[in-house]
Design a protein around this motif. Structure first.
Motif, PDB file in Angstrom:
ATOM      1  N   PHE A  51       0.772  -1.174  -0.007  1.00 45.24           N
ATOM      2  CA  PHE A  51       0.215  -0.010  -0.154  1.00 45.24           C
ATOM      3  C   PHE A  51       0.871   1.408  -0.013  1.00 45.24           C
ATOM      4  CE2 PHE A  51      -1.607   3.503   2.879  1.00 45.24           C
ATOM      5  CZ  PHE A  51      -2.658   3.787   2.016  1.00 45.24           C
ATOM      6  N   ALA A  52       1.862   1.332   0.895  1.00 42.99           N
ATOM      7  CA  ALA A  52       2.731   2.540   1.031  1.00 42.99           C
ATOM      8  C   ALA A  52       3.316   2.899  -0.106  1.00 42.99           C
ATOM      9  CB  ALA A  52       3.425   2.436   2.449  1.00 42.99           C
ATOM     10  N   ALA A  53       3.746   1.956  -0.863  1.00 41.86           N
ATOM     11  CA  ALA A  53       4.997   2.085  -1.987  1.00 41.86           C
ATOM     12  C   ALA A  53       4.211   2.219  -3.422  1.00 41.86           C
ATOM     13  CB  ALA A  53       5.687   0.927  -1.959  1.00 41.86           C
ATOM     14  N   GLN A  54       2.949   1.773  -3.323  1.00 44.62           N
ATOM     15  CA  GLN A  54       2.257   1.882  -4.707  1.00 44.62           C
ATOM     16  C   GLN A  54       1.616   2.927  -5.112  1.00 44.62           C
ATOM     17  OE1 GLN A  54      -1.248  -0.488  -5.395  1.00 44.62           O
ATOM     18  NE2 GLN A  54      -0.994  -0.312  -7.683  1.00 44.62           N
ATOM     19  N   ASP A  55       0.746   3.564  -4.292  1.00 44.27           N
ATOM     20  CA  ASP A  55      -0.003   4.830  -4.616  1.00 44.27           C
ATOM     21  C   ASP A  55       0.713   6.153  -4.457  1.00 44.27           C
ATOM     22  OD1 ASP A  55      -2.393   3.497  -5.421  1.00 44.27           O
ATOM     23  OD2 ASP A  55      -3.440   4.071  -3.666  1.00 44.27           O
ATOM     24  N   THR A  56       1.410   6.093  -3.501  1.00 47.18           N
ATOM     25  CA  THR A  56       2.254   7.312  -3.067  1.00 47.18           C
ATOM     26  C   THR A  56       3.576   7.474  -4.521  1.00 47.18           C
ATOM     27  OG1 THR A  56       3.816   6.177  -1.915  1.00 47.18           O
ATOM     28  CG2 THR A  56       2.028   7.619  -0.845  1.00 47.18           C
ATOM     29  N   THR A  57       3.908   6.590  -5.020  1.00 47.05           N
ATOM     30  CA  THR A  57       5.124   6.456  -5.984  1.00 47.05           C
ATOM     31  C   THR A  57       4.344   6.816  -7.120  1.00 47.05           C
ATOM     32  OG1 THR A  57       6.451   5.373  -4.559  1.00 47.05           O
ATOM     33  CG2 THR A  57       7.246   5.548  -6.827  1.00 47.05           C
ATOM     34  N   SER A  58       3.397   6.010  -7.478  1.00 47.36           N
ATOM     35  CA  SER A  58       2.622   6.185  -8.582  1.00 47.36           C
ATOM     36  C   SER A  58       2.097   7.707  -9.094  1.00 47.36           C
ATOM     37  CB  SER A  58       1.604   5.231  -9.140  1.00 47.36           C
ATOM     38  OG  SER A  58       0.520   5.434  -7.857  1.00 47.36           O
ATOM     39  N   THR A  59       1.767   8.292  -8.101  1.00 48.12           N
ATOM     40  CA  THR A  59       1.288   9.655  -7.936  1.00 48.12           C
ATOM     41  C   THR A  59       2.374  10.553  -8.017  1.00 48.12           C
ATOM     42  OG1 THR A  59      -0.861   9.233  -6.673  1.00 48.12           O
ATOM     43  CG2 THR A  59       0.204  11.459  -6.622  1.00 48.12           C
ATOM     44  N   ALA A  60       3.528  10.263  -7.406  1.00 47.45           N
ATOM     45  CA  ALA A  60       4.744  11.259  -7.604  1.00 47.45           C
ATOM     46  C   ALA A  60       4.999  11.206  -8.974  1.00 47.45           C
ATOM     47  CB  ALA A  60       5.796  10.720  -6.594  1.00 47.45           C
ATOM     48  N   LEU A  61       5.289  10.099  -9.650  1.00 40.05           N
ATOM     49  CA  LEU A  61       5.739   9.777 -11.118  1.00 40.05           C
ATOM     50  C   LEU A  61       4.649  10.718 -12.073  1.00 40.05           C
ATOM     51  CD1 LEU A  61       6.917   6.101 -11.288  1.00 40.05           C
ATOM     52  CD2 LEU A  61       8.272   8.257 -11.978  1.00 40.05           C
ATOM     53  N   SER A  62       3.346  10.495 -11.822  1.00 40.83           N
ATOM     54  CA  SER A  62       2.321  11.157 -12.534  1.00 40.83           C
ATOM     55  C   SER A  62       2.576  12.513 -12.306  1.00 40.83           C
ATOM     56  CB  SER A  62       1.004  10.509 -12.094  1.00 40.83           C
ATOM     57  OG  SER A  62       0.744   9.304 -12.377  1.00 40.83           O
ATOM     58  N   ARG A  63       2.830  13.072 -11.325  1.00 37.85           N
ATOM     59  CA  ARG A  63       2.753  14.632 -11.151  1.00 37.85           C
ATOM     60  C   ARG A  63       3.975  15.113 -11.789  1.00 37.85           C
ATOM     61  NH1 ARG A  63      -0.136  18.950  -9.451  1.00 37.85           N
ATOM     62  NH2 ARG A  63      -0.883  17.972  -7.395  1.00 37.85           N
ATOM     63  N   ILE A  64       5.109  14.323 -11.789  1.00 42.66           N
ATOM     64  CA  ILE A  64       6.416  14.926 -12.457  1.00 42.66           C
ATOM     65  C   ILE A  64       6.153  14.862 -14.033  1.00 42.66           C
ATOM     66  CG2 ILE A  64       8.784  14.336 -13.004  1.00 42.66           C
ATOM     67  CD1 ILE A  64       9.020  13.143 -10.152  1.00 42.66           C
ATOM     68  N   LEU A  65       5.609  13.865 -14.533  1.00 42.84           N
ATOM     69  CA  LEU A  65       5.215  13.831 -16.033  1.00 42.84           C
ATOM     70  C   LEU A  65       4.517  14.920 -16.310  1.00 42.84           C
ATOM     71  CD1 LEU A  65       4.880   9.804 -16.756  1.00 42.84           C
ATOM     72  CD2 LEU A  65       6.727  11.411 -17.290  1.00 42.84           C
ATOM     73  N   TYR A  66       3.422  15.239 -15.483  1.00 41.04           N
ATOM     74  CA  TYR A  66       2.373  16.346 -15.671  1.00 41.04           C
ATOM     75  C   TYR A  66       2.977  17.845 -15.520  1.00 41.04           C
ATOM     76  CZ  TYR A  66      -1.730  19.294 -14.958  1.00 41.04           C
ATOM     77  OH  TYR A  66      -2.584  20.325 -14.816  1.00 41.04           O
ATOM     78  N   VAL A  67       3.791  17.833 -14.857  1.00 36.91           N
ATOM     79  CA  VAL A  67       4.742  19.221 -14.588  1.00 36.91           C
ATOM     80  C   VAL A  67       5.700  19.492 -15.742  1.00 36.91           C
ATOM     81  CG1 VAL A  67       6.592  20.511 -13.216  1.00 36.91           C
ATOM     82  CG2 VAL A  67       4.358  19.387 -11.925  1.00 36.91           C
ATOM     83  N   LEU A  68       6.240  18.100 -16.264  1.00 38.79           N
ATOM     84  CA  LEU A  68       7.204  18.500 -17.289  1.00 38.79           C
ATOM     85  C   LEU A  68       6.508  18.836 -18.528  1.00 38.79           C
ATOM     86  CD1 LEU A  68       9.894  15.316 -16.495  1.00 38.79           C
ATOM     87  CD2 LEU A  68      10.233  17.880 -16.356  1.00 38.79           C
ATOM     88  N   ALA A  69       5.352  18.135 -18.690  1.00 34.50           N
ATOM     89  CA  ALA A  69       4.347  18.667 -19.960  1.00 34.50           C
ATOM     90  C   ALA A  69       4.142  19.869 -19.792  1.00 34.50           C
ATOM     91  CB  ALA A  69       3.123  17.691 -19.862  1.00 34.50           C
ATOM     92  N   GLU A  70       3.995  20.491 -18.558  1.00 33.38           N
ATOM     93  CA  GLU A  70       3.877  22.041 -18.526  1.00 33.38           C
ATOM     94  C   GLU A  70       4.941  22.961 -18.634  1.00 33.38           C
ATOM     95  OE1 GLU A  70       0.111  22.815 -15.373  1.00 33.38           O
ATOM     96  OE2 GLU A  70       1.804  22.053 -14.362  1.00 33.38           O
ATOM     97  N   ASN A  71       5.923  22.193 -18.502  1.00 27.01           N
ATOM     98  CA  ASN A  71       7.319  23.013 -18.676  1.00 27.01           C
ATOM     99  C   ASN A  71       8.182  22.232 -19.556  1.00 27.01           C
ATOM    100  OD1 ASN A  71       7.246  25.087 -16.313  1.00 27.01           O
ATOM    101  ND2 ASN A  71       6.464  23.069 -15.602  1.00 27.01           N
TER     102      ASN A  71
END
Length: 562
Positions: free
Chosen positions: A338-358
């Motif tokens: 639980f602790a490793a799946q959702d937090t890390t997948s969200t972090a990766l998704s956010r980084i891809l999202y921010v890089l798409a914005e920049n």
């Protein structure tokens, strides 16, 4: 004879039941009653008005669209804010550095996890580190710490690359039949979740969930992907778990849950059952392999280098008094997943999202990781990967500004005074408070995102995404007079601090950097112009599309390496 029967009369029995019921009610609700009998010191602290007496501010606090409420509290009231819980219960929302130092480090035994958090985690995961407190937690942490040291995490690097290379091939398969240079819309949150699950499966448990593959699926992955969303929507109901957990034996409570006519409760029960069944299967298989010796252990996925294999071997070698029983080892497995799946997948998704914005930052990062992979003639080794300056800056800055978990709760174990580094204006609007008194059993909310965005820590541009700031903020260059946040990760609260900090944050950082190094070398990521994106609050933040309750991150993906 008459007196004998009188002593067993229905009225006597009823009286006993009433006495016991009254005693149980008083004992269960005494922490709340005590606050009413005493004048709460939090009456002096300013905060937003409550929506209702019953729910207080909890509807705003736990709203999926509650960003403005959270961010306005810190801007309007400062580093310590009074909010209301159930039935007028007063709580404290904290982002002040000095107060956080006392909460997570100096007085961490005073500020313990809330009872509802511990009890509900115990029901969902078993007796793992998220479900125990005090000496039991310290014992588990002591056993787990060596498993997450740098040398062991470094040894997992080849496993991580193998999984991510499989992910790359899956994404490449989406371009079959597409024109050169064409873009393909791909739901990246879906693939980040699958990748994170396989990382913790192989690197954490020595087990493959079969999560990578175009049509890959499993009972577990289908069940657990909605765990965070379901349990967040039960946030207010979770407040009652400590009281409900005291009613009758476990089989009775289980029976009550099974007949509860609430779809979310039944869905959560189904998810927890699958988690327990899966963890039990993996655990029993690992015990059998360990009994057969190291050669049998090395034949499993991960070759015996996974977290649980190392933990179970270390546990067998420990003194009897220090060993963890099987139920606690089993609890660690569900907790890790639980602790490793959702937090890390969200972090990766956010980084891809921010890089798409920049796009400029994305191009710069692509150039850096591509050069590193050319120099390494393939996958970049652990130390060289962590030494890439712009990759490191992008990860740090995104995790600072957009922590996957934006708040954590604690409860005071005794009356205590909490000092502040910056005074806050009192509720009367005239005086200032440099410290705040708290009664025992007061709920304290660690405002992670608000702390990470403090201007007195990061400057006037604290709310902006600027990875360049990390080139100027080497730890030895920071002024001794600047306020410091007591987190384990680069002066942020993203992974918390103290004895309940995230034990697997180095595991997560390696995972994030490996995924980015391979994906950015091969693909360019852009937002879909026809989509209105919305990041939703939950136990963990998730990406989505407006008016669509399902978490998702559709992106336009273009091949850059043909």
């Amino acid at each position: 004879m008459f007196s004998y029967f009188l002593s067993f009369s229905p009225w006597s029995v009823l009286g006993d039941i009433l006495v016991c019921s009254t005693a149980f009610t008083i004992a269960s609700f005494w922490p709340l009653l005590r606050k009413y009998l005493h004048r709460s010191p939090l009456r002096k602290v300013a905060g937003p008005p409550r929506e209702s007496f019953l729910k207080g501010n909890l509807g705003q606090l736990f709203s999926p669209n509650g960003w403005d409420f959270h961010r306005n509290m810190a801007r309007t009231f400062g580093g310590a804010v009074k909010i209301y819980g159930l039935c007028g219960d007063e709580q404290l929302y904290v982002s002040d550095p000095k107060a956080l130092y006392h909460i997570v480090l100096r007085d961490q035994d005073v500020f313990e996890e809330t009872e509802y958090f511990i009890k509900s985690n115990l029901v969902c995961f078993g007796a793992g580190m998220l479900s125990v407190v005090g000496e039991q937690h310290r014992k588990q942490r002591k056993m787990m710490n060596p498993v997450f040291n740098i040398n062991h995490i470094r040894s997992l690097t080849p496993i991580f690359y193998r999984i991510t290379n499989d992910l790359r091939e899956v994404i490449l398969s989406k371009f079959t039949g597409a024109e050169p240079g064409a873009s393909v819309e791909i739901e990246m949150m879906h693939w980040m979740k699958r990748t994170a699950l396989e990382y913790i499966g192989q690197g954490g448990l020595g087990y493959s969930f079969g999560a990578i593959g175009d049509e890959a699926t499993s009972e577990y992955s289908n069940s657990v992907k909605n765990f965070t969303t379901v349990i967040f929507r039960l946030s207010i109901l979770r407040q009652f778990v400590p009281f409900l957990s005291k009613i009758g034996p476990s089989w009775f409570r289980r029976a009550v849950v099974c007949v509860t006519p609430v779809k979310r409760v039944q869905r959560l029960r189904e998810i927890c059952d699958v988690m327990y069944k899966t963890a039990s299967t993996i655990f029993n298989e690992k015990k059998e392999r360990l009994a057969l010796g190291d050669e049998a252990v090395k034949l499993q996925v991960g070759e015996g280098r996974d977290v649980m294999s190392i933990l179970m071997k270390e546990n067998m070698k420990a003194d009897i008094k220090d060993r963890l029983p099987d139920n606690e080892l089993l609890g660690q497995m569900s907790t890790l997943i639980f602790a490793a799946q959702d937090t890390t997948s969200t972090a990766l998704s956010r980084i891809l999202y921010v890089l798409a914005e920049n796009p400029g930052a994305q191009a710069r990062l692509r150039e850096e990781v591509t050069e590193a992979r050319i120099l390494a003639k393939g996958d970049v080794a652990y130390d060289e990967l962590h030494a890439l300056p712009f990759l490191d800056a992008v990860v740090r800055e995104t995790l600072r500004l957009f922590p996957p978990v934006y708040m954590i709760h604690r409860t005071t174990q005794r009356d205590v005074t909490l000092p502040l580094s910056t005074p806050v204006l009192a509720a009367d609007g005239t005086t200032e408070l440099s410290s705040i008194s708290l009664l025992r059993n007061t709920n304290v909310i660690i405002a992670i995102e608000a702390a990470n965005r403090r201007m007195d820590v990061w400057g006037s541009d604290a709310g902006e995404w600027k990875p360049e700031r990390w080139a100027k903020l080497k730890e030895h260059e920071r002024s001794e007079t600047e306020p410091k946040l007591p987190g384990v990760f680069m002066n942020t609260m993203t992974f918390l601090g103290g004895g309940r900090s995230c034990i697997g944050f180095k595991f997560a950082l390696l995972e994030i950097k490996v995924v980015l190094s391979i994906l950015l070398e091969n693909f360019q990521f852009d937002l879909c112009p026809d989509k209105k994106y919305a990041w939703k609050l939950g136990g963990i933040t998730t990406p989505g599309i407006e008016d669509d309750p399902v978490p998702k991150l559709p992106m336009r993906v273009t091949r850059v390496k043909l």
